[in-house]
Enzyme design. Structure first.
Site: not given
Length: 529
Positions: A181, A245-246, A273, A301, A344-345, A400, A453
Site C-alpha cells: 500500500g 498487491r499480488g 514484501t 504501522d 491504521m494498525g 483498526e 488521507m
C-alpha cells in the site's frame, strides 16, 4: 548442550545440485523448508504478510553452562551475519567510486581517494541491538534472556559506504520497485536511491511499475530514472512508480530480472514484501546470479522487528493529530459530544498510541495488543458514561485491528493474503449510540476514518530525513556486495539486518512498556478488563 543444533531449523533448501555451497554461519541455513514455501506463496499472493507468520523459535540455552553467554553470542552472530555475493561467487572487490571529495564519480578505474577522506564504514563496525541493562525481569518493558536478566552484547552491522565495492558502476543496471500500500516517503526513498546510484557512477536505472506485478505484466514497461526525472518527486505523496498487491511467482520474477539484466534490485515494502524479496534473493543464489537484492522497510504501522521506526510512521502520527483535533473540536462543540477516530494498525497499535500520547486530547485509546470489554462495570461504555457526566465530552482513538473478537470473522482476504478486517470503528460507534439511548442520555457521536488521507500525504521533515538516509544506505549495501538484507535505524544508528531476522514476526506494542504506561497516564483511562 547449550544450544539446539539450530535455532531456526537446518538445511532449508538443497542447494548442492546447483553447485552452491553455503558456509555454516550463513543465515540461510537457519531457515526451514516450510518458511521458504511460505515465502514463495507470499510473493504469489502479494507484498504484505500480516496474518500467516513464521513461528519464532527461541534459542535453547542451558543456563547451568558457565559459557552460555558465549554460546548465545555465537548463535546470534550466525543469525545476523549478512548474506554476501562472495558466498556463491568468486568475485573480487575494487576500490569504491563513491567519495564526497570528488565532484563527479571516480569511474576511471583508479577508485576513490580513500586515504584523504574518512567517511567510509569498516566492515567490522557494529552497533548494539539492545542498549538497556535491565536489573530485573519485572522492570517495565524488560527483555531478558535468562531469569537473572544478565547483560549480553548483541551487535549488528553498521550501514554506510565501504572502501571496497563489488560492482563496476558503469556496467550496473539497477531496478527499484515499490510494493504493498501507499505510505508517506516512498518518493523520497526512490529519489535518494537514484541520486546515490548516480553518485557511484551508475547510468542505467529503471523503475519497475506497480510492484511485483511490473515484472510479469507485458503491458507495463520499465520507467527510466535519473536525477532529472526524480528531482522533485518528493514534493508529492504516493509512489512515482505505483504500487500493487499480488504478483507473479518467484521464478517468473527472477526470469524477468535475468531478461532485464538487472544487477541490483531495491525493494520498498513491508514484511510481506520483504519475504518476497528474500524468496527472490534465494532464487538468484540458486541460479548463481550476481544480483544484489536490498530492501527498504516501508510500513506505516511501524511493525517491523528490531527497528526504532520505519518511514511514514512519524508523518502518520502527525496527520493523525490533526484528525484527533478535529474530533475534539466536534466533541467539545456538541452537547454530550463524543469524537471517535479510527487509525491504521492491523495488528500493532503504534500509531494510535503515539497519536494519543502526542495529541493530549484522547480520553480512551484502544489497540490490538490490549484486550478490552465494551460492556460491564469496567467496560469502555461505562467509562464513556462517566466522562460525559463529569466533563461533558470525550474523544476515543481506536486502531483498526483492535477489538476484532467483537466482530464477525471474515474468511475473505485481499490480494496480499491479509484477512479483511471488519470495521471496529463503525461497531463502536453503533454500540455507543445504543448504550446512551438505553440509559436515556443524549449523545452526539462523530466518527472519522482518515486512513487513505493519511497514507497519501507527503512525508514530513522527520520522515524525509529518514527516507534520505535509508535510500543512501540501501545503495551502499548493494555496492558492498550484500544481498538479502534490509536497512533500518536501530538505537539511533543506521544498520543492516538479514531479511530473515526481520520477518520472523510482527513488532507489537508491549503492554508492559513505559510508552504504553505513558499513554495510559496521559489518557487517564482505567483497565477495561
Amino acid at each position: 548442550m547449550a544450544f539446539a543444533a539450530s535455532t531456526y531449523g537446518v538445511d532449508l533448501i538443497n542447494m548442492h545440485p546447483h553447485g552452491i555451497q553455503l558456509c555454516e554461519k550463513h543465515p540461510l541455513v537457519h531457515l526451514s523448508n516450510s518458511k521458504i514455501r511460505r515465502f514463495e506463496r507470499m510473493i504469489r499472493a502479494g507484498s504484505q504478510m500480516t496474518n500467516s507468520r513464521p513461528v519464532v523459535n527461541k534459542p535453547e540455552i542451558d543456563f547451568s553452562d558457565p559459557d552460555w553467554k558465549r554460546h548465545f553470542q555465537e548463535d546470534f552472530d550466525k543469525r545476523f551475519n549478512l548474506p554476501h555475493l562472495r558466498d556463491i561467487l568468486a568475485i573480487k572487490p575494487r576500490p569504491t567510486t563513491f567519495s564526497l571529495k570528488s565532484r563527479i564519480p571516480l569511474d576511471d578505474g583508479d577508485g576513490a581517494a580513500t586515504g584523504s577522506w574518512n567517511g567510509y564504514v569498516n566492515d567490522d563496525d557494529r552497533a548494539l541491538l539492545k542498549v538497556i541493562k535491565f536489573a530485573s525481569s519485572t522492570s517495565a518493558g524488560a527483555e531478558c534472556i535468562d531469569p537473572d536478566c544478565s547483560w549480553v552484547e548483541q551487535w549488528v552491522h553498521r550501514a554506510g559506504p565501504r572502501k571496497q565495492i563489488y560492482f563496476e558502476p558503469r556496467e550496473v543496471k539497477a531496478g527499484i520497485v515499490t510494493c504493498g500500500g501507499l505510505c508517506p516517503g516512498l518518493n523520497d526513498v526512490i529519489r535518494q536511491i537514484v541520486l546515490t546510484l548516480e553518485k557511484y557512477g551508475v547510468k542505467n536505472i529503471v523503475g519497475i511499475p506497480y510492484g511485483y506485478r511490473g515484472f510479469s505484466d507485458e503491458g507495463l514497461s520499465e520507467v527510466p530514472l535519473s536525477h532529472k526525472v526524480v528531482q522533485n518527486i518528493n514534493l508529492a505523496g504516493g509512489s512515482f512508480l505505483g504500487v500493487s498487491r499480488g504478483g507473479p511467482s518467484t521464478s517468473d520474477v527472477v526470469d524477468s530480472i535475468q531478461a532485464k539484466r538487472i544487477d541490483m534490485l531495491f525493494v520498498l515494502g513491508g514484511d510481506g514484501t520483504h519475504a518476497g524479496a528474500l524468496a527472490i534473493h534465494n532464487e538468484c543464489r540458486m541460479r548463481k546470479l550476481k544480483v544484489s537484492v536490498v530492501c527498504v522497510p516501508k510500513t506505516i504501522d511501524n511493525d517491523i522487528l528490531l527497528m526504532d521506526k520505519t518511514f511514514g510512521f512519524d508523518t502518520a502520527v502527525e496527520e493523525a493529530q490533526r484528525v484527533i483535533n478535529s474530533a475534539y473540536v466536534e466533541a467539545r462543540s456538541a452537547y454530550h459530544g463524543i469524537g471517535l477516530v479510527k487509525l491504521m494498525g492491523r495488528s500493532s497499535g503504534f500509531i494510535a498510541m503515539h497519536a494519543s500520547l502526542s495529541s493530549g486530547q484522547i480520553d480512551i485509546c484502544l489497540i490490538p495488543e490490549v484486550p478490552f470489554n465494551l460492556e460491564g462495570p469496567n467496560g469502555v461504555l461505562q467509562h464513556l458514561e462517566h466522562l460525559i457526566k463529569t466533563k461533558g465530552n470525550a474523544v476515543v482513538c481506536v486502531a483498526e485491528g483492535a477489538g476484532q473478537d467483537y466482530l464477525h470473522k471474515s474468511n475473505t482476504t485481499d490480494a496480499s493474503g491479509n484477512v479483511v478486517l471488519s470495521d471496529i470503528g463503525v461497531h463502536i460507534q453503533q454500540q455507543i449510540k445504543r448504550h446512551f439511548k438505553d440509559i436515556g442520555v443524549p449523545a452526539d457521536v462523530k466518527y472519522i476514518d482518515p486512513t487513505y488521507m493519511i497514507r497519501a500525504c507527503r512525508a514530513n521533515a522527520s520522515d524525509a530525513i529518514l527516507c534520505t538516509v535509508l535510500g543512501q544506505n540501501a545503495v551502499h549495501g548493494a555496492f558492498a556486495g550484500f544481498s538479502g538484507i534490509t536497512t533500518g535505524i536501530c538505537n539511533t544508528h543506521y544498520v543492516y539486518f538479514p531479511i530473515t531476522q526481520v520477518i520472523e514476526s510482527t513488532r507489537h506494542v508491549d503492554p508492559n512498556s513505559r510508552m504504553w504506561h505513558r499513554c495510559l497516564t496521559s489518557t487517564g483511562q482505567p483497565d477495561f478488563n
